[in-house]
Design a protein around this motif. Structure first.
Motif, PDB file in Angstrom:
ATOM      1  N   ASN A 117       2.743  -8.352  15.913  1.00 31.79           N
ATOM      2  CA  ASN A 117       2.735  -6.892  16.013  1.00 31.79           C
ATOM      3  C   ASN A 117       3.428  -6.261  14.804  1.00 31.79           C
ATOM      4  OD1 ASN A 117       1.418  -6.988  18.475  1.00 31.79           O
ATOM      5  ND2 ASN A 117       3.328  -6.932  19.673  1.00 31.79           N
ATOM      6  N   ASP A 118       4.600  -6.819  14.450  1.00 33.92           N
ATOM      7  CA  ASP A 118       5.337  -6.304  13.285  1.00 33.92           C
ATOM      8  C   ASP A 118       4.525  -6.508  12.007  1.00 33.92           C
ATOM      9  OD1 ASP A 118       7.396  -5.635  14.961  1.00 33.92           O
ATOM     10  OD2 ASP A 118       8.630  -7.395  14.478  1.00 33.92           O
ATOM     11  N   GLU A 119       3.843  -7.637  11.908  1.00 31.09           N
ATOM     12  CA  GLU A 119       3.027  -7.933  10.731  1.00 31.09           C
ATOM     13  C   GLU A 119       1.863  -6.949  10.616  1.00 31.09           C
ATOM     14  OE1 GLU A 119       1.842 -10.745   7.475  1.00 31.09           O
ATOM     15  OE2 GLU A 119       3.683 -10.050   8.424  1.00 31.09           O
ATOM     16  N   ALA A 120       1.262  -6.607  11.757  1.00 28.62           N
ATOM     17  CA  ALA A 120       0.146  -5.655  11.735  1.00 28.62           C
ATOM     18  C   ALA A 120       0.622  -4.280  11.266  1.00 28.62           C
ATOM     19  CB  ALA A 120      -0.474  -5.554  13.138  1.00 28.62           C
ATOM     20  N   ILE A 121       1.783  -3.846  11.788  1.00 27.11           N
ATOM     21  CA  ILE A 121       2.346  -2.556  11.369  1.00 27.11           C
ATOM     22  C   ILE A 121       2.706  -2.598   9.887  1.00 27.11           C
ATOM     23  CG2 ILE A 121       4.299  -0.984  11.678  1.00 27.11           C
ATOM     24  CD1 ILE A 121       4.337  -1.911  14.647  1.00 27.11           C
ATOM     25  N   PHE A 122       3.301  -3.700   9.447  1.00 31.09           N
ATOM     26  CA  PHE A 122       3.669  -3.869   8.048  1.00 31.09           C
ATOM     27  C   PHE A 122       2.444  -3.753   7.144  1.00 31.09           C
ATOM     28  CE2 PHE A 122       3.910  -6.720   4.396  1.00 31.09           C
ATOM     29  CZ  PHE A 122       5.052  -6.283   3.756  1.00 31.09           C
ATOM     30  N   ASN A 123       1.364  -4.428   7.521  1.00 32.18           N
ATOM     31  CA  ASN A 123       0.153  -4.415   6.701  1.00 32.18           C
ATOM     32  C   ASN A 123      -0.457  -3.012   6.619  1.00 32.18           C
ATOM     33  OD1 ASN A 123       0.200  -7.128   6.002  1.00 32.18           O
ATOM     34  ND2 ASN A 123      -0.917  -7.747   7.851  1.00 32.18           N
TER      35      ASN A 123
ATOM     36  N   GLU B  81       1.287  -0.140   6.882  1.00 35.85           N
ATOM     37  CA  GLU B  81       2.176   0.625   6.005  1.00 35.85           C
ATOM     38  C   GLU B  81       1.978   0.224   4.540  1.00 35.85           C
ATOM     39  OE1 GLU B  81       6.021  -0.174   7.596  1.00 35.85           O
ATOM     40  OE2 GLU B  81       5.902   1.400   9.123  1.00 35.85           O
ATOM     41  N   LYS B  82       1.835  -1.059   4.312  1.00 37.69           N
ATOM     42  CA  LYS B  82       1.633  -1.553   2.960  1.00 37.69           C
ATOM     43  C   LYS B  82       0.327  -1.011   2.370  1.00 37.69           C
ATOM     44  CE  LYS B  82       0.752  -5.897   0.510  1.00 37.69           C
ATOM     45  NZ  LYS B  82       0.588  -7.361   0.671  1.00 37.69           N
ATOM     46  N   LYS B  83      -0.723  -1.062   3.168  1.00 34.78           N
ATOM     47  CA  LYS B  83      -2.027  -0.563   2.698  1.00 34.78           C
ATOM     48  C   LYS B  83      -1.965   0.923   2.382  1.00 34.78           C
ATOM     49  CE  LYS B  83      -6.905  -0.534   4.025  1.00 34.78           C
ATOM     50  NZ  LYS B  83      -7.893  -0.891   5.090  1.00 34.78           N
ATOM     51  N   SER B  84      -1.238   1.663   3.257  1.00 36.53           N
ATOM     52  CA  SER B  84      -1.138   3.111   3.064  1.00 36.53           C
ATOM     53  C   SER B  84      -0.371   3.445   1.780  1.00 36.53           C
ATOM     54  CB  SER B  84      -0.438   3.741   4.260  1.00 36.53           C
ATOM     55  OG  SER B  84      -0.216   5.113   4.048  1.00 36.53           O
ATOM     56  N   LEU B  85       0.767   2.771   1.554  1.00 36.09           N
ATOM     57  CA  LEU B  85       1.570   3.025   0.364  1.00 36.09           C
ATOM     58  C   LEU B  85       0.844   2.599  -0.919  1.00 36.09           C
ATOM     59  CD1 LEU B  85       5.165   2.030   1.571  1.00 36.09           C
ATOM     60  CD2 LEU B  85       4.392   4.302   0.856  1.00 36.09           C
ATOM     61  N   MET B  86       0.134   1.477  -0.849  1.00 35.85           N
ATOM     62  CA  MET B  86      -0.608   1.018  -2.029  1.00 35.85           C
ATOM     63  C   MET B  86      -1.745   1.989  -2.378  1.00 35.85           C
ATOM     64  SD  MET B  86      -0.742  -3.131  -1.657  1.00 35.85           S
ATOM     65  CE  MET B  86      -1.480  -3.308  -3.282  1.00 35.85           C
ATOM     66  N   SER B  87      -2.385   2.503  -1.334  1.00 30.78           N
ATOM     67  CA  SER B  87      -3.464   3.484  -1.550  1.00 30.78           C
ATOM     68  C   SER B  87      -2.906   4.752  -2.189  1.00 30.78           C
ATOM     69  CB  SER B  87      -4.155   3.792  -0.229  1.00 30.78           C
ATOM     70  OG  SER B  87      -5.146   4.782  -0.396  1.00 30.78           O
TER      71      SER B  87
ATOM     72  N   LYS C 108       9.424   3.130  -2.334  1.00 32.77           N
ATOM     73  CA  LYS C 108       9.141   2.896  -0.910  1.00 32.77           C
ATOM     74  C   LYS C 108       8.387   1.586  -0.710  1.00 32.77           C
ATOM     75  CE  LYS C 108       9.006   7.712   0.695  1.00 32.77           C
ATOM     76  NZ  LYS C 108       8.131   8.764   1.280  1.00 32.77           N
ATOM     77  N   LEU C 109       7.446   1.302  -1.598  1.00 33.93           N
ATOM     78  CA  LEU C 109       6.675   0.062  -1.485  1.00 33.93           C
ATOM     79  C   LEU C 109       7.570  -1.161  -1.715  1.00 33.93           C
ATOM     80  CD1 LEU C 109       3.951  -1.293  -1.101  1.00 33.93           C
ATOM     81  CD2 LEU C 109       3.525  -1.018  -3.551  1.00 33.93           C
TER      82      LEU C 109
ATOM     83  N   SER D 222      11.176  -6.010   3.139  1.00 33.15           N
ATOM     84  CA  SER D 222      11.426  -6.124   4.585  1.00 33.15           C
ATOM     85  C   SER D 222      10.277  -6.804   5.323  1.00 33.15           C
ATOM     86  CB  SER D 222      11.646  -4.728   5.180  1.00 33.15           C
ATOM     87  OG  SER D 222      10.441  -3.957   5.078  1.00 33.15           O
ATOM     88  N   HIS D 223       9.482  -7.597   4.564  1.00 34.28           N
ATOM     89  CA  HIS D 223       8.346  -8.293   5.180  1.00 34.28           C
ATOM     90  C   HIS D 223       8.824  -9.141   6.365  1.00 34.28           C
ATOM     91  CE1 HIS D 223       4.497 -10.902   4.438  1.00 34.28           C
ATOM     92  NE2 HIS D 223       4.576 -10.425   5.674  1.00 34.28           N
TER      93      HIS D 223
END
Length: 469
Positions: free
Chosen positions: A107-113, A115-121, A139-140, A146-147
């Motif tokens: 679940n944490d990994e899904a949320i992380f991914n 957030e990561k996708k959003s910040l990279m975009s 922020k990224l 914090s992975h």
């Protein structure tokens, strides 16, 4: 047919001895089977907490390889369950924890991914439009730092696993495993023992490289492995036919403590429904104290190195020297040099395990070494008994008789208690004046305990058993 001697259970420290006797009361299984299982459990528990230091600071593992041959119905599974019960419960509890932690991590990994996708975009968009992107970049960085870490899968008991699976596991967080089975037919007929050089390296505690085509090379460093297998004799014989020469040739059997206890089937009468239940919990309590301490300190890489007292080291040296003598041309171990070469090390490992499991302080005592010598010597007798070739040639037997009576009559005639081997070569029957032939027949007599030998300098003295040098 079983012709072995009883296992020296009384050599064990009280905490182990009492547990063995209590399991015997519950199961009426062979004492040697129970003792071998107890040694396997102790090895598994202690191997990640201690090493043993022998002569000249030679440091090594305490892990044991145990093979016990027993027919179906000898209550192998019951013995295993009684001795291993808290370890199996620990594995189950830790697996449940791992399963829960894995769900949380996913679940944490899904949320992380997300957030990561959003910040990279957002970062890409800002860079493309030449906008200030430093804040997004920071922020990224914070997010990537914090992975969520994947949970650690704790597993120290393997049954039917491939060598690849065991290697991958030992490359990770945990570095101590046991291949344990009360019905090891699947192991001997499966994949687990397919890579015996790897298994041997784990007994040695050596570094082992793990190479995969699609992954960077990994190293197994300072890992420990216990092998404790109970198998039916017919399955083991099948394994010997298929891979026995290879297993013997590369030293796998030489590292193993092998036995075939006498069966108790047909003699297991219930004389009293009341049996003791006070000693196994004490054994289990000590077992789990060591295991939990091992888990808690796994990352500290600080195994305690046990050494011998001065007296104990002298006894270890005497044992090692005696083994070396018995490997000589007329020694009882002359046909088992591969096995004999590992005896002193296995004895040292047993001594260290008994010392640590018993909670003894300081260096390993002479008393503990004497106990280890007794146990090791029993296993040597079992190995010789199980792997000796049967006397199929009556000619060899008659030649042994002929030489025996010639030596006996020669000593009587000269009123001597001994003769030299050179006397046999010079004056014995013609067929025995060939050195290799004389050695062969004298070796047969020695293995039959019909003669005694002693080497002084380069001279070998021979006496009829019962006479005095």
């Amino acid at each position: 047919m079983f012709n072995g001697s009883p296992f020296p259970v009384d050599a064990f420290p009280q905490i182990i001895r009492n547990a063995i006797y209590e399991v015997e009361q519950h199961t009426q299984a062979p004492q040697a089977l129970i003792a071998a299982s107890a040694l396997g459990v102790i090895s598994l528990a202690c191997q990640n907490r201690i090493d043993v230091c022998r002569l000249n600071n030679l440091r090594g593992p305490v892990s044991l390889f145990l093979l016990t041959l027993a027919e179906s119905g000898e209550r192998k599974s019951t013995v295993d369950k009684l001795l291993m019960e808290p370890l199996y419960q620990l594995e189950e509890n830790l697996f449940e924890k791992y399963t829960h932690d894995l769900t949380v991590w996913r679940n944490d990994e899904a949320i992380f991914n997300i957030e990561k996708k959003s910040l990279m975009s957002k970062l890409k968009s800002e860079i493309r439009r030449n906008k200030d992107h430093l804040a997004t970049n920071e922020k990224l960085k914070v997010l990537l730092a914090s992975h969520p870490k994947s949970p650690v899968r704790f597993k120290q008991i393997f049954n039917d696993a491939t060598p690849a699976a065991i290697k991958d596991y030992l490359c990770g967080y945990w570095r101590s495993v046991g291949i344990m089975s009360d019905e090891a037919g699947t192991i001997f007929n499966g994949y687990t023992l397919n890579e015996l050089p790897f298994i041997n390296k784990m007994w040695d505690g050596a570094m082992f490289p793990v190479e995969r085509k699609s992954e960077p090379e990994k190293l197994i460093r300072d890992a420990r492995m216990t092998l404790s297998l109970m198998v039916q004799p017919n399955i083991f014989k099948g394994y010997i036919k298929r891979k026995g020469d290879m297993a013997k040739g590369i030293g796998f059997f030489a590292r193993c403590l092998i036995c075939q206890p006498g069966s108790t089937q047909g003699n297991r009468q219930i004389t009293s429904p009341v049996v003791s239940t006070e000693y196994l919990p004490i054994f289990h309590q000590r077992l789990m104290k060591i295991v939990n301490e091992s888990i808690a300190r796994n990352n500290e890489n600080d195994r305690l190195c046990l050494r011998f007292t001065v007296e104990a080291e002298k006894r270890w040296i005497a044992f090692s020297n005696n083994v070396e003598y018995e490997m000589g041309i007329l020694g009882r171990l002359s046909n088992f040099k591969d096995y004999a070469s590992k005896m002193a090390e296995n004895m040292a490992r047993i001594a260290a395990l008994l010392h640590h499991f018993n909670g003894d302080e300081g260096d390993i005592s002479l008393l503990t070494v004497e106990a280890a010598v007794e146990i090791s010597t029993w296993y040597v007798g079992e190995y010789v008994r199980l792997f000796s070739k049967p006397q199929e040639f009556t000619l060899a037997i008659s030649e042994a008789d002929e030489l025996y009576w010639w030596i006996n009559n020669y000593c009587i005639r000269l009123k001597a208690s001994w003769i030299t081997k050179n006397t046999v070569l010079q004056y014995g029957p013609n067929k025995f004046r060939n050195r290799s032939k004389a050695n062969e027949v004298l070796n047969t007599l020695y293995s039959q305990n019909r003669i005694l030998t002693e080497k002084k300098g380069k001279t070998v003295f021979i006496a009829i058993a019962g006479s005095i040098f």
